[in-house]
Design an enzyme around this catalytic site. Structure first.
Site, PDB file in Angstrom:
ATOM      1  N   GLY A   1      -1.671  23.939 105.004  1.00  0.00           N
ATOM      2  CA  GLY A   1      -1.792  22.578 105.273  1.00  0.00           C
ATOM      3  C   GLY A   1      -1.865  22.277 106.676  1.00  0.00           C
TER       4      GLY A   1
ATOM      5  N   ASP B   1       8.167  36.190 106.907  1.00  0.00           N
ATOM      6  CA  ASP B   1       7.083  35.875 107.838  1.00  0.00           C
ATOM      7  C   ASP B   1       7.391  35.614 109.107  1.00  0.00           C
ATOM      8  OD1 ASP B   1       4.278  35.493 108.268  1.00  0.00           O
ATOM      9  OD2 ASP B   1       4.065  33.633 107.407  1.00  0.00           O
TER      10      ASP B   1
END
Length: 996
Positions: free
Chosen positions: A700, A821
């Site tokens: 996004g 991550d």
């Protein structure tokens, strides 16, 4: 022409001077000289290989037959050599043994390289960089007995021909990249004595029953080889087996009773599987050689077999199972028992009274069980006890006085039991104890002045007891103390002024006591203080303005005391997650930063306080003045409302709301807040235009939104669906990233985790609103032209902050959270370069009761940061995050990207290891860093290399990383990476080091 004649003359002279030297060397020496030419030898190990010698028999690493002077052995282990394997060695017809262990031999090992070494019996190429498939011709060497290819990068399946070795006794393929399943034909090598296949990413498969044919086998290592199914009964035929290691797999079913027929077995490792059922009840008495049993982290039930008492055990690890019943008293009779770890079971009854009387006990951890009765008297009788961990049981009575004489003790954790009475006076001053935890008991008496002798103490946790008296001034002598938690006791008197000498203190928690007096002057010297909790005591006087100088303070609770005077303006310098000054005697105006409705509860119960918060100006002073202010403010508010109503009426009268452009129906927005907000969703939605975009990724866009208050927030607008199904990370973020982020960040509070203010969502759009980080991400800043702004002290602070945040996720969250991550772009920096871990779109909460690692449907993470075992097994645990954090450490030290064309086929981890080994540590340190910090940089580099160890078990926990970094900052840790790049593996110390 003259130049040409000069060249020929030089060549002739060179030939005349060198010919006698070459001719004097025998043929085998010539072959070795040619092998030397193929190696890069930065340490000049081969400098003694002098072509003027008659034979090579005195050369480094060369061994000759004394009678024939022919070369029979070549051992160049740990020589820092690099280059391909020299196939010319096979021309040495009598060569029996070759070892290039621990070098940088690279490229592929071709079939022709070794197939002509017909006399070879011993080939050791372990710990190198060989790639490609295993040569199928190796079994053609008729005399080969020893083959060790451990620690390389061989891939593919084990060739079928490997079942045809004629004399092979040792086959070691540990820590490669082999796939397929463990082949049954290995059971045909009847001469095998050692079979070591551990730490390979094999496909899920069963243990071949054919391995039971290897009746000469002494060692069988199949650790972390993706084994499933049951342990075959046929392994019981391996009567010469001394070491059986099947740990870190997914084996199920019961432990076969046939294993008790392994009468030569010394070590049995079955931990971290999914084994069920009871331990075999009989047959153990035949295993008279068994010294170590580790069947921890399974689902075993039943009781501990009494027959184990008949074994000469040295180590018994059965922790994290479902065992019940009592510990057989005979366990205490094992004369060599030094390790007993039974934590997280359902064991009950008394601990064996003679425990420690006959054996040199070193480590005991029986935490989280149902043990009762008194503590055995003789646990430290032999003077070896280092760790005694009894957390969460029902053990009662007083502590034996003998425990105060246990000078070997390093960690003592007795929390949450039913102990009573006074703590032995000498116990307070044990010189080597680093952690003393007695919380959640019924101890009485005071803290003895002998605590001055506890020079190694870093954590003193006495919460929830009945300790009384004053806090001794000698507490200030413990200059290594990191945590002092004595809350919920009956302490009285004042806080000793010596407390300000605790320069390393991170947490000071004394709430719910009867302490009085003033906060000592000089508190600003506690530069590392993160949490200060003095609530519900009788402290008086003014709140020191110096508290505002504690730059890392995150939690401040002074409520329920008798503090008076004004709130010091210096508190506005702090960035607090919690502020509570309620129920005191404070007066005056609230500092502007805190004069907001969101902080109202922080000031209740102080009648003299005034501020722009409803209900807080109840004192006499300032009311008239405030009345005028409110009158003027009301006039402006009414005028503003009239103006706003007019503008809104005009807007709806003459403008159409463009639904296509906005693509959102504000009436359908759902707002979920996690903190008190001073803004609405409309204020956020109005600012989502392209001019405010500060970042864009696969999941996004990110916007910077400046609120009407002047403060800024960051808004992440997630895509409605994944942009590409080819990117597994983006796919997972697209499908579940919003939920994962909300579920994770909505529940946690930590100064080094990015704060999620709220989330807004409709069916087609999802927004996440975070605190805004002015300095952006670490990755963007470090690898830009502004990277020079990050000097070493700032980089160290960033690393420590990020480590602290990860440690919180792994160890202090319940259930633990794996980020999955971690990378420099997901570490955000505030205005003072304080670091926050961010982007929890693929984070996973890990069930504390689950065994081992957890399989994921897709790979999450970023190139260069993914732990090797995660990439090929899709199994994730906290050690995956540790590896990624290690890569970030290497980025900070080197200033380089995790993947860079200059590394060739290597990534940053391999490049650092290779460069340190070949050229030295100074060639990997970012040249922009001041050399005066070299020792500290080397210490942090060492942490990075340790965190990126290929084997997960060798990586430290993040809690351990924080401890080491704090030691480096204090100048008490001097472990720089050695030239060989080999690091001591870290093993957890107790259950508290594991995630909650």
């Amino acid at each position: 022409m003259l130049h040409h004649h000069h060249y020929l003359l030089c060549l002739l002279l060179l030939t005349l001077t060198s010919s006698p030297l070459i001719l004097s060397l025998n043929q085998e020496g010539v072959f070795l000289q040619q092998a030397k030419l193929g190696f890069d030898d930065p340490n000049s190990v081969l400098a003694t290989w002098n072509p003027s010698d008659a034979t090579p028999c005195k050369w480094t690493g060369v061994v000759c037959n004394p009678a024939t002077h022919s070369v029979v052995s070549l051992d160049l282990s740990s020589s820092n050599l690099s280059g391909p394997f020299p196939s010319i060695l096979c021309r040495l017809k009598n060569l029996i043994s070759v070892s290039f262990y621990d070098n940088f031999v690279n490229s592929t090992l071709r079939a022709d390289d070794v197939v002509s070494c017909q006399s070879l019996e011993h080939l050791d190429l372990a710990q190198n960089y060989l790639t490609g498939h295993l040569p199928a011709t190796l079994p053609h060497l008729p005399n080969l007995k020893y083959l060790d290819l451990t620690g390389n990068n061989f891939s593919g399946v084990i060739p079928d021909s490997f079942g045809t070795f004629q004399k092979l006794e040792v086959l070691a393929l540990v820590e490669n990249l082999l796939d397929g399943t463990i082949p049954p034909f290995l059971g045909n090598i009847l001469t095998l004595k050692q079979l070591n296949l551990s730490y390979n990413p094999f496909s899920p498969g069963r243990i071949p029953p054919e391995l039971g044919n290897l009746t000469n086998l002494e060692v069988l290592w199949l650790t972390e080889t993706n084994l499933v199914g049951e342990i075959p009964e046929s392994l019981g035929r391996l009567v010469r087996l001394t070491d059986l290691d099947l740990a870190y797999n997914s084996l199920s079913g019961a432990i076969p009773s046939s294993l008790t027929e392994l009468t030569s077995l010394v070590q049995l490792e079955l931990y971290n599987n999914s084994l069920t059922g009871e331990l075999p009840s009989s047959g153990w008495s035949n295993m008279t050689s068994l010294r170590r049993i580790d069947a921890s982290m399974n689902d075993l039930s039943g009781s501990i077999p009494a027959e184990l008492c008949e074994l000469p055990l040295e180590s018994l690890n059965l922790y994290e199972n479902n065992l019940r019943g009592e510990v057989p008293e005979g366990i205490a009779d094992s004369p060599d028992l030094y390790e007993l770890r039974l934590f997280q079971n359902h064991l009950s009854g008394r601990l064996p009274p003679n425990l420690g009387k006959l054996s040199p006990l070193k480590w005991i951890d029986v935490s989280t069980n149902k043990f009762s009765g008194p503590l055995p008297e003789n646990l430290c009788l032999n003077g070896a006890l280092e760790e005694l961990l009894l957390i969460e049981n029902s053990i009662s009575g007083e502590l034996p006085a003998s425990l105060g004489e246990c000078h070997s003790l390093l960690r003592l954790r007795l929390g949450h039991n039913s102990f009573s009475g006074e703590v032995p006076e000498r116990l307070w001053g044990l010189p080597h104890v680093s952690l003393l935890e007695l919380s959640g008991n019924s101890f009485t008496g005071g803290i003895a002045k002998t605590i001055a002798g506890a020079s190694n103490l870093s954590q003193l946790i006495l919460s929830g007891n009945y300790f009384s008296g004053s806090l001794p001034a000698e507490i200030g002598l413990l200059d290594g103390l990191l945590e002092l938690s004595i809350n919920d006791n009956k302490l009285s008197g004042s806080l000793p002024s010596s407390v300000v000498n605790l320069g390393q203190l991170v947490k000071l928690d004394l709430h719910n006591n009867g302490l009085s007096g003033v906060i000592p002057s000089g508190i600003q010297s506690l530069k590392r203080l993160n949490e200060l909790n003095l609530a519900n005591n009788g402290f008086s006087g003014n709140i020191p303005n110096e508290i505002g100088d504690l730059s890392v303070l995150n939690y401040l609770d002074l409520s329920g005391n008798k503090f008076s005077g004004e709130i010091p303006v210096g508190l506005q310098n702090l960035k607090l997650n919690l502020l509570d000054l309620s129920n005191n005697r404070l007066s005056g105006n609230i500092p502007a930063m805190y004069a907001k409705e969101v902080y109202k509860d922080s000031f209740l119960g102080n009648p003299g306080l005034c501020g722009d918060i409803d209900g807080l100006c109840n004192g006499k002073g300032g009311i008239q003045e405030m009345g005028y202010v409110w009158l003027l403010r009301s006039i402006f508010i009414v005028a503003g409302l009239v103006l706003i109503v007019g503008v809104v009426w005009f807007y709806f009268k003459y403008k159409n709301f463009d639904k296509a452009k906005k693509s959102m129906d504000r009436s359908k927005w759902t707002l979920m807040s996690f903190h008190k907000l001073e803004f609405s969703e409309n204020e956020i939605l109005d600012a989502l235009d392209e001019d405010n975009v500060i970042g864009s990724g696969a999941s996004g866009k990110v916007y910077k939104v400046v609120l009407s208050t002047g403060e800024a927030v960051a808004v992440k607008k997630l895509w409605g669906r994944p942009k590409s199904a080819e990117d597994s990370v983006d796919l997972e973020k697209g499908n579940g990233g919003f939920e994962a982020e909300v579920e994770t960040l909505g529940k946690i509070r930590h100064k080094n985790i990015v704060k999620l203010w709220c989330c807004c969502s409709t069916r087609d759009c999802k927004l996440l609103v975070y605190e805004y980080m002015p300095n952006g991400s670490l990755g963007d800043l470090l690898h830009s032209t502004k990277g020079g702004l990050l000097d070493w002290p700032i980089r160290f602070k960033i690393a420590l902050d990020a480590a602290d945040g990860l440690s919180y996720l792994h160890h202090d969250c319940a259930p633990a959270i794996v980020h999955r991550d971690i990378k420099s772009n997901n570490i955000l920096l505030d205005s003072e370069f304080g670091a926050r871990v961010a982007d929890f779109g693929v984070a996973k909460m890990v069930d504390a009761n689950a065994k081992g690692s957890h399989s994921m449907s897709v790979i999450a993470g970023s190139c260069g940061y993914i732990a090797p075992e995660y990439g090929y097994t899709l199994r994730v645990n906290e050690k995956s995050d540790t590896y990624s954090f290690g890569v970030v450490i290497l980025e900070l030290v080197t200033g380089k990207h995790p993947v860079d064309p200059e590394f060739g086929e290597k990534d940053l981890v391999k490049w650092v290891c290779t460069t340190v080994d070949q050229k030295g540590v100074e060639h990997v340190i970012d040249p922009r860093l001041d050399s005066c910090f070299k020792d500290e940089i080397c210490g942090v580099l060492n942490i990075g290399l340790l965190c990126t160890s290929p084997l997960p078990i060798n990586r430290p926990s993040m809690r351990r990383v924080v401890t080491i970094m704090q030691a480096i900052a204090n100048g008490t840790h001097h472990n720089a990476p050695g030239k060989d790049g080999k690091l001591t593996p870290y093993y957890y110390q107790d259950a508290s080091d594991q995630p909650t």
